[in-house]
Design an enzyme around this catalytic site. Sequence first.
Site, mmCIF file in Angstrom:
data_model
loop_
_atom_site.group_PDB
_atom_site.id
_atom_site.type_symbol
_atom_site.label_atom_id
_atom_site.label_comp_id
_atom_site.label_asym_id
_atom_site.label_seq_id
_atom_site.Cartn_x
_atom_site.Cartn_y
_atom_site.Cartn_z
ATOM 1 N N ASP A 73 13.697 68.017 38.215
ATOM 2 C CA ASP A 73 13.320 69.270 38.854
ATOM 3 C C ASP A 73 14.524 70.199 38.940
ATOM 4 O OD1 ASP A 73 12.048 71.045 41.050
ATOM 5 O OD2 ASP A 73 10.508 69.532 40.741
ATOM 6 N N HIS A 107 13.128 73.923 45.307
ATOM 7 C CA HIS A 107 11.887 73.336 44.807
ATOM 8 C C HIS A 107 11.967 71.821 44.727
ATOM 9 C CE1 HIS A 107 8.729 72.376 41.819
ATOM 10 N NE2 HIS A 107 8.128 73.472 42.246
ATOM 11 N N ASN A 200 -0.013 76.053 37.535
ATOM 12 C CA ASN A 200 -0.538 77.079 38.434
ATOM 13 C C ASN A 200 -0.915 78.321 37.638
ATOM 14 O OD1 ASN A 200 0.197 75.340 40.429
ATOM 15 N ND2 ASN A 200 1.801 76.635 41.286
ATOM 16 N N SER A 269 2.617 71.799 41.894
ATOM 17 C CA SER A 269 3.947 71.203 41.988
ATOM 18 C C SER A 269 4.054 70.246 43.154
ATOM 19 C CB SER A 269 5.011 72.294 42.177
ATOM 20 O OG SER A 269 5.606 72.659 40.978
#
Length: 422
Positions: A73, A107, A200, A269
């Site tokens: 990530d 994130h 998304n 996510s």
Amino acid sequence: MLSLSRRVGAAALAGLMSLAAPAAAASASPPLTEPVITTDDTVRADQWQLEALDLADAWAYADGTGVTVAVIDSGVDGSHPDLVGQVLPGLDLVDTKAETVTDPVGHGTTVAAFIAGRNDDDNGVVGIAPKAKILPIRVLDEENRYDDALIVAKGVRWAVDHGAKVLNLSLGGSGSSATLAAALDYAFAKDVVVIACTGNASASSTSDNSGVWYPAREPGVVAVAGMERDGTTLWSGAITGKETVLTAPSTQLVGARGPDDYWRVQGTSFAAPMVSGVAALIRSRWPDMPAGEVINRLIKTADDRGEPGRDGQFGYGLVNPTAALTADVSFVTDNPLDTTPPPGVARFGSAPVPGQAQSAPEESNPPWVVTQAPTTNSGGWAAPAQPVDDGSGRTRWIAIVLFLISALVAAFTVRRFAGSAG
């Protein structure tokens, strides 16, 4: 001074404001509001997924002990109070000179806490598998992007070689990658469970809304879409398709953000790490269970949603941790999501062994993008996400068999031919 207070402060608000800067995102969400979390108990009270997934019961059987989950990530801030002691030394493939893995975006820290946030006090975010360990691998830059899937492939291989038994990929794009496919095959061959978000939909672009993102659509990967808080409605921003395998909570979530802040997040996510956490629970209870059996438990114990059986929106349904840890599930010998050809035929995208030449140079044009960065507003997303398919497809060689039979000699050869991504 902010210490270990577990609250949203001025620094967090400034960071959230900066994420709203890109003009392309202006139409995607309303203006930012004030910070939503101000006290410790509010953070814990907002962890609605804990009750929805009945984790109190699940933890009676397993808590993630002994399992390492790789978070590939934007990095992970291991100093966050929810993650102190949970994060192993990792790898930064963006800033290769960095001595430790950091998270300039937040994130990856959010994802990591949803997987393994501590549950030894009454504060902050609790993970699905609170005793699991996080192996952080940074592949996303300060804009939450990676320009070349090769960097993700390197991260996957490194994670596998450093003991990860579950891989979480809360990232993706509409392009495809032969090198990343080979790295995923390497993970499968090493008995690793791989979980990724389906993607998304962007309000400002249709280029990323046409289908499940890659690598989630790679055969063998558990592709996770997002569910609303009511437990029955698919999140309207989730990209879904025939590759969808499971759903998990994805909206009205409060996530950890370093160094000791929180923010509201939504998106696939954050559904993916919920499933990664459940996979860690299963592997914690049954350390010797093969990856295929872990996935088999995940899908056979899911709470069916939508049309009966698997469908293109909910997959097999909403992940059910307690059922996955207790149900009598019929045995399978292989990954139930695998599409490996039968013995004697080359597996597509097979990973080269150490020392063997890698596949052709990676596609480098498409801007791969993680699901958009979270904001504090109900609209959800501020950073643009417009992954572009470079049209090159991924190279696959499937079996062409040449037989030469004589009385004494039989030769069998397998080659692979070019094809597009699944």
